[in-house]
Design an enzyme around this catalytic site. Sequence first.
Site, PDB file in Angstrom:
ATOM      1  CB  CYS A  56      -0.911   0.026   1.224  1.00 28.75           C
ATOM      2  SG  CYS A  56      -1.888  -1.468   1.481  1.00 28.75           S
ATOM      3  CB  CYS A 129      -2.290   1.352   4.575  1.00 27.25           C
ATOM      4  SG  CYS A 129      -2.752  -0.371   4.943  1.00 27.25           S
ATOM      5  CG  ASP A 130      -7.239  -0.458   5.885  1.00 22.54           C
ATOM      6  OD1 ASP A 130      -6.928  -0.257   4.703  1.00 22.54           O
ATOM      7  OD2 ASP A 130      -7.813  -1.485   6.268  1.00 22.54           O
ATOM      8  CB  SER A 475     -11.011  -6.248   7.210  1.00 20.26           C
ATOM      9  OG  SER A 475     -10.668  -5.927   5.889  1.00 20.26           O
TER      10      SER A 475
END
Length: 561
Positions: A56, A129-130, A475
């Site tokens: 990512c 990324c998250d 997720s």
Amino acid sequence: MTEPTNHNTRRHSAPVVDGPGKAASRAMLRAVGFNDDDFQKPQVGIASTWSMVTPCNSHIGELAELARDGADAAGGKGVVFNTITISDGIANGTEGMKYSLVSREVIADSIETVAGCEGFDGLVAIGGCDKNMPGCVMGLARLDRPSVFVYGGTIMPGKGHTDIVSVFEAMGAHSRGDIDLIELKNIEETAIPGPGSCGGMYTANTMASAIEALGMSLPGSSAQNAISQEKRDDCKAAGEAVLALLAQDIKPSDIMTREAFENAVTVVIALGGSTNAVLHLIGMARTIGVELTLADFTEIGKRVPVLADLRPSGHYMMSELVAIGGIQPLMRILLDAGLLNGNCLTVTGKTLAENLANVEPYPMDQQIIAPLGNPIKAESHLRILFGNLAPEGAVAKITGKEGTRFSGSARVFGSEEEAQARINDGTVVAGDVVVIRYEGPKGGPGMREMLTPTSAIMGRGLGNDVALITDGRFSGGSHGFVVGHVSPEAFDGGPLALVEDGDPITIDAEADTIDVHISDEEMMRRRAAWQQPEPRYRKGVLAKYAKLVSSASTGAVTDQE
């Protein structure tokens, strides 16, 4: 050196070299490449989340240099610095996942720390990324200096239209005996072909889209392939845009308004986005001083349909949405329907409506975005549930494919690992409501994502027959009948701590309720006998986090007033 700005004073600083001790400052900066002319320019900090720990972010080093070049070309002086990132995809299903949500706070802290110390006039933050994306925006919000967020971009599909969730679900299929090791290895070797964030409407692409809708990214930033000229151009333009924001004195607090957050929620719902958006948007709003609550997701969800047929519940990947125009045409559809507030200011210096004025519609033959008149789901897939199991709320992602109501018997586990073992060995069967507790913000600590157990349930063919509830998270790749963020969490004595094997539980995504069917007297008896577990960590970052973190219902932030 000038007095540093912070999120309470809401004002940005002059260049670091203009205060007392400027000779020493100049000497230090000459050593990293400044010349005489540079000392007269606005300094733009470029927060890079480059790292080899995840695809990512593996390309973001180059993107940061392009943002620096853009700032320089526009008359500023770009200064690149790094912050951390972690990999959810690698950590999921392990003890390491406890650090995931913690990293959001560490990233926000680090950006605030560096920029506050160095006195940058403006900032670009690049995430991929998250957790580093909301972490970046929270850092920018605390500093409240002219800023732009850049998304690192989406990954391309793997062989056979696969992605990271394909790997997790293949593991479940292998445990059931449906595929052999050779097939599993083939998926594992080909699902992640290069740099970029996970390819469905998982948390990374959800948050990128939300941040663009919020007005903190340049138009199109959220829907570009990681390795593309468009993404390179986006980064250079972001560096240039900060200088324009400085000239107009436009700060995050001017952009991240209540109406802008409503726009972000609207776009997340239309895209069928991740449940993590609830947690992150509330956390981002609290950071900038905007009131956003779980109830707002319900109210907005009543009028906003799900339009995107994107993974994990749909068919298509983000790269395929990029190919037909990204999210800008969708936002134009929503704006024209009165579902977005077009007057909100953005990092272009223009309003959202002005940014969207000349956006071309999607191709006539595309199948990814449904028309408003024939949506995939008429109301939001993000359901905020309340009941005697979640007095402060819980978050479910119900697309309708799972059904809207589930009743079953509790099968209770005190950790993700315990639940995973019993799913794999066949103990969990049709009709069970898997309860995974003590995985909340404090109890985990860190509120792990339950991607591994939800993927195992899907891989074993139980997606329509088993529900899963937890005080942890999910997720963006999780799907099935799942409910997370149950608050208060079990570690704080929430009702989830009192559930026993066999208790009947009903989840109703039409009435938005989640209840265990035992009497109040029995609940009181169990509460009287309950004892809070000992903290799992006594020292280090997880222990500090557990002491500071707020409830999931208020964004799981660590700097609450």
